[in-house]
Design a protein around this motif. Structure first.
Motif, PDB file in Angstrom:
ATOM      1  N   SER A 244      38.802  -9.690  18.659  1.00 33.99           N
ATOM      2  CA  SER A 244      37.960  -9.047  19.676  1.00 33.99           C
ATOM      3  C   SER A 244      36.798  -8.296  19.029  1.00 33.99           C
ATOM      4  O   SER A 244      35.652  -8.420  19.467  1.00 33.99           O
ATOM      5  CB  SER A 244      38.802  -8.084  20.521  1.00 33.99           C
ATOM      6  N   ALA A 245      37.090  -7.538  17.988  1.00 32.73           N
ATOM      7  CA  ALA A 245      36.026  -6.775  17.330  1.00 32.73           C
ATOM      8  C   ALA A 245      34.992  -7.706  16.718  1.00 32.73           C
ATOM      9  O   ALA A 245      33.783  -7.480  16.843  1.00 32.73           O
ATOM     10  CB  ALA A 245      36.626  -5.862  16.254  1.00 32.73           C
ATOM     11  N   GLY A 246      35.454  -8.771  16.058  1.00 35.33           N
ATOM     12  CA  GLY A 246      34.524  -9.707  15.429  1.00 35.33           C
ATOM     13  C   GLY A 246      33.693 -10.461  16.448  1.00 35.33           C
ATOM     14  O   GLY A 246      32.473 -10.618  16.280  1.00 35.33           O
ATOM     15  N   GLY A 247      34.350 -10.950  17.507  1.00 30.27           N
ATOM     16  CA  GLY A 247      33.617 -11.701  18.521  1.00 30.27           C
ATOM     17  C   GLY A 247      32.538 -10.878  19.181  1.00 30.27           C
ATOM     18  O   GLY A 247      31.402 -11.341  19.370  1.00 30.27           O
ATOM     19  N   PHE A 248      32.848  -9.639  19.508  1.00 26.82           N
ATOM     20  CA  PHE A 248      31.859  -8.817  20.197  1.00 26.82           C
ATOM     21  C   PHE A 248      30.905  -8.122  19.237  1.00 26.82           C
ATOM     22  O   PHE A 248      29.843  -7.646  19.656  1.00 26.82           O
ATOM     23  CB  PHE A 248      32.565  -7.846  21.152  1.00 26.82           C
ATOM     24  N   LEU A 249      31.244  -8.095  17.947  1.00 25.74           N
ATOM     25  CA  LEU A 249      30.248  -7.688  16.951  1.00 25.74           C
ATOM     26  C   LEU A 249      29.138  -8.736  16.882  1.00 25.74           C
ATOM     27  O   LEU A 249      27.949  -8.406  16.801  1.00 25.74           O
ATOM     28  CB  LEU A 249      30.901  -7.521  15.579  1.00 25.74           C
ATOM     29  N   VAL A 250      29.523 -10.019  16.931  1.00 28.75           N
ATOM     30  CA  VAL A 250      28.528 -11.092  16.981  1.00 28.75           C
ATOM     31  C   VAL A 250      27.643 -10.924  18.210  1.00 28.75           C
ATOM     32  O   VAL A 250      26.414 -11.023  18.142  1.00 28.75           O
ATOM     33  CB  VAL A 250      29.217 -12.474  17.001  1.00 28.75           C
ATOM     34  N   THR A 251      28.260 -10.638  19.362  1.00 28.78           N
ATOM     35  CA  THR A 251      27.505 -10.411  20.588  1.00 28.78           C
ATOM     36  C   THR A 251      26.487  -9.299  20.406  1.00 28.78           C
ATOM     37  O   THR A 251      25.320  -9.424  20.800  1.00 28.78           O
ATOM     38  CB  THR A 251      28.474 -10.024  21.738  1.00 28.78           C
ATOM     39  N   MET A 252      26.925  -8.186  19.834  1.00 29.25           N
ATOM     40  CA  MET A 252      26.035  -7.044  19.657  1.00 29.25           C
ATOM     41  C   MET A 252      24.862  -7.385  18.744  1.00 29.25           C
ATOM     42  O   MET A 252      23.698  -7.076  19.047  1.00 29.25           O
ATOM     43  CB  MET A 252      26.806  -5.853  19.084  1.00 29.25           C
ATOM     44  N   ILE A 253      25.151  -8.048  17.634  1.00 35.85           N
ATOM     45  CA  ILE A 253      24.087  -8.380  16.677  1.00 35.85           C
ATOM     46  C   ILE A 253      23.062  -9.307  17.315  1.00 35.85           C
ATOM     47  O   ILE A 253      21.841  -9.099  17.176  1.00 35.85           O
ATOM     48  CB  ILE A 253      24.685  -9.024  15.410  1.00 35.85           C
ATOM     49  N   ILE A 254      23.520 -10.319  18.046  1.00 32.99           N
ATOM     50  CA  ILE A 254      22.589 -11.258  18.665  1.00 32.99           C
ATOM     51  C   ILE A 254      21.787 -10.577  19.749  1.00 32.99           C
ATOM     52  O   ILE A 254      20.574 -10.799  19.878  1.00 32.99           O
ATOM     53  CB  ILE A 254      23.353 -12.474  19.228  1.00 32.99           C
ATOM     54  N   SER A 255      22.418  -9.726  20.539  1.00 27.27           N
ATOM     55  CA  SER A 255      21.694  -8.986  21.577  1.00 27.27           C
ATOM     56  C   SER A 255      20.599  -8.117  20.956  1.00 27.27           C
ATOM     57  O   SER A 255      19.469  -8.055  21.464  1.00 27.27           O
ATOM     58  CB  SER A 255      22.664  -8.116  22.383  1.00 27.27           C
ATOM     59  N   LEU A 256      20.938  -7.441  19.869  1.00 26.74           N
ATOM     60  CA  LEU A 256      19.942  -6.616  19.174  1.00 26.74           C
ATOM     61  C   LEU A 256      18.797  -7.480  18.648  1.00 26.74           C
ATOM     62  O   LEU A 256      17.622  -7.075  18.711  1.00 26.74           O
ATOM     63  CB  LEU A 256      20.600  -5.864  18.023  1.00 26.74           C
ATOM     64  N   CYS A 257      19.120  -8.666  18.143  1.00 26.35           N
ATOM     65  CA  CYS A 257      18.075  -9.561  17.629  1.00 26.35           C
ATOM     66  C   CYS A 257      17.127 -10.007  18.738  1.00 26.35           C
ATOM     67  O   CYS A 257      15.910 -10.092  18.531  1.00 26.35           O
ATOM     68  CB  CYS A 257      18.706 -10.783  16.961  1.00 26.35           C
ATOM     69  N   ILE A 258      17.663 -10.309  19.915  1.00 21.86           N
ATOM     70  CA  ILE A 258      16.815 -10.755  21.027  1.00 21.86           C
ATOM     71  C   ILE A 258      15.865  -9.640  21.445  1.00 21.86           C
ATOM     72  O   ILE A 258      14.668  -9.861  21.644  1.00 21.86           O
ATOM     73  CB  ILE A 258      17.690 -11.220  22.211  1.00 21.86           C
ATOM     74  N   ILE A 259      16.409  -8.423  21.581  1.00 21.20           N
ATOM     75  CA  ILE A 259      15.547  -7.295  21.959  1.00 21.20           C
ATOM     76  C   ILE A 259      14.498  -7.047  20.885  1.00 21.20           C
ATOM     77  O   ILE A 259      13.310  -6.853  21.175  1.00 21.20           O
ATOM     78  CB  ILE A 259      16.385  -6.025  22.195  1.00 21.20           C
ATOM     79  N   ALA A 260      14.929  -7.064  19.610  1.00 23.44           N
ATOM     80  CA  ALA A 260      13.996  -6.794  18.516  1.00 23.44           C
ATOM     81  C   ALA A 260      12.906  -7.857  18.429  1.00 23.44           C
ATOM     82  O   ALA A 260      11.725  -7.549  18.208  1.00 23.44           O
ATOM     83  CB  ALA A 260      14.757  -6.708  17.190  1.00 23.44           C
ATOM     84  N   ALA A 261      13.285  -9.131  18.623  1.00 21.31           N
ATOM     85  CA  ALA A 261      12.300 -10.220  18.525  1.00 21.31           C
ATOM     86  C   ALA A 261      11.256 -10.114  19.624  1.00 21.31           C
ATOM     87  O   ALA A 261      10.048 -10.272  19.375  1.00 21.31           O
ATOM     88  CB  ALA A 261      13.004 -11.570  18.591  1.00 21.31           C
ATOM     89  N   THR A 262      11.700  -9.861  20.845  1.00 21.87           N
ATOM     90  CA  THR A 262      10.733  -9.756  21.948  1.00 21.87           C
ATOM     91  C   THR A 262       9.944  -8.457  21.865  1.00 21.87           C
ATOM     92  O   THR A 262       8.782  -8.407  22.290  1.00 21.87           O
ATOM     93  CB  THR A 262      11.455  -9.861  23.310  1.00 21.87           C
ATOM     94  N   ALA A 263      10.561  -7.406  21.301  1.00 19.95           N
ATOM     95  CA  ALA A 263       9.820  -6.159  21.114  1.00 19.95           C
ATOM     96  C   ALA A 263       8.693  -6.342  20.100  1.00 19.95           C
ATOM     97  O   ALA A 263       7.565  -5.883  20.300  1.00 19.95           O
ATOM     98  CB  ALA A 263      10.767  -5.053  20.646  1.00 19.95           C
TER      99      ALA A 263
END
Length: 422
Positions: A244-263
């Motif tokens: 669970s921690a690993g799967g949702f760590l991936v989610t968090m990292i990708i979400s941060l990347c999407i926000i950072a890329a569009t920012a």
């Protein structure tokens, strides 16, 4: 969920295959579906790096809650809907399951539309045939490929998320500004977007899917519930935490990347309004170039192919448990007609909404509304079950798990209230 005994050759191979990756990875990756990509893109375009912090805030709460959902299945040997049916009025469970189905249909419609538009941008082919093709591909894989093979396809699809890591590396990011965005702040007019980020990160379909996948894994392993096999608990619960921690760590990292890329690109160039994930991909092209555009679009298609079966499957598992039907992706269609019928209904209805021209934004809106209505009472019921000794025995939620689990309920309650107020 009753399933046929898998072939001996598969049973012998299963432990090694299962040891590295589990349901948490697929569930976490499916959280970054095209609808979620649209929300994160809107946050980055409108507010730059300022709204990275809600994604990080949600991670420990979501991890603990998803662990609890998986643990309920492993401990009791029953899915969430089956457990809820035992301890809640049947009418209340029916209401939850039907709202889950409705919200998932709207979400699938938005995801299929986003995949079709992203593929059109990349290939130049008409959008409608592409949408039909994606829906048919998803249905075909779910119905005709058994779980022990299909889960491998889903895990490979999680790699499509790393397209957004490459996008960040390709466009260049002001990392000092990005780090500042991890500190909580509320730019003017951003409260609605914060609510949207939390709402898209914590979604009811994730609860039912991960719980059901644990049951699928138990069937393949011929494992008994932990209530009957407590000696296996240290190993299994440790695996669930890591999964669970690993799967949702991936989610968090990708979400941060999407926000950072569009920012870094859209917000930095003055493009502050994005409606869909495909709009974000198209807007990236003149700013960041064809490579970043292609990566972003391919990511939408890959995550859509991952999320559609999770959305349809979670509703099918929940409804089947309430109805008492045989359910499971390891079963053949003739062995679980009701279960596969729900999957077919969900994807077909969603495609029908797209073909009659429903606005993807409206589909997302109604999905968010229904999810907001269903998430909080479902989360309350799940945590109540997880805290009861007569349900979970010595495995009941307590300590950090209990605090974080109830914290997730509070966070979602505040998000849902904010959605309706704002």
């Amino acid at each position: 969920m009753t399933q046929r005994r898998p072939p001996l050759t598969h049973r012998l191979k299963k432990p090694a295959y299962h040891s590295a990756l589990g349901p948490g990875l697929v569930t976490g990756a499916a959280d970054d579906d095209p609808s979620g990509i649209a929300t994160y893109s809107q946050a980055g375009a409108a507010y730059g790096f300022a709204l990275l912090w809600p994604v990080v805030l949600a991670w420990p709460f979501l991890t603990a809650f998803q662990f609890t959902c998986a643990e309920i299945a492993r401990v009791t040997g029953k899915g969430l809907a089956a457990n809820l049916s035992t301890h809640l009025p049947r009418s209340a469970v029916w209401a939850v399951v039907l709202m889950l189905l409705g919200a998932n249909i709207f979400n699938i419609a938005a995801d299929i539309a986003a995949m079709g538009e992203a593929a059109r941008l990349v290939t130049g082919l008409p959008r409608l045939p592409l949408m039909v093709g994606f829906a048919a591909l998803s249905l075909g894989l779910q119905i005709f490929v058994p779980y022990h093979r299909y889960v491998g396809i889903l895990k490979w699809l999680t790699l499509s998320l790393f397209a957004y890591v490459l996008v960040v590396l390709a466009v260049g990011v002001d990392w000092r500004a990005a780090l500042a965005g991890l500190w909580p702040s509320l730019p003017a007019g951003s409260a609605t977007t914060v609510v949207a980020i939390l709402g898209t990160t914590i979604s009811p379909y994730l609860f039912f899917w991960q719980s059901a996948q644990e049951l699928e894994e138990m069937q393949l392993e011929h494992a008994r519930p932990l209530l009957q096999r407590p000696r296996a608990a240290p190993h299994e619960l440790s695996r669930l935490v890591k999964d669970s921690a690993g799967g949702f760590l991936v989610t968090m990292i990708i979400s941060l990347c999407i926000i950072a890329a569009t920012a870094a690109t859209l917000h930095g160039s003055g493009t502050t309004t994005i409606a869909t994930a495909a709009d974000a991909a198209a807007a990236l092209r003149p700013i960041a170039g064809d490579f970043a555009f292609a990566l972003f679009a391919i990511g939408i298609i890959g995550t859509g192919l991952l999320a559609v079966p999770v959305l349809a499957g979670s509703a099918a598992y929940a409804l089947s448990e309430v109805m008492g039907w045989r359910a499971g992706l390891e079963l053949k269609p003739r062995e679980a007609g009701g279960f596969y019928g729900v999957i077919f209904l969900a994807v077909s209805a969603a495609l029908g909404l797209d073909l009659i021209g429903i606005d993807p934004i409206k589909a997302l809106f109604w999905s968010a509304v229904v999810n907001g209505l269903v998430a909080v009472p479902v989360m309350l019921a799940i945590m109540a079950l997880a805290s009861r000794s007569d349900v979970m025995g010595k495995f009941r939620a307590r300590g950090a798990q209990g605090w974080l689990g109830w914290g997730a309920v509070l966070l979602m309650a505040l998000s849902a209230a904010g959605m309706f107020l704002l």
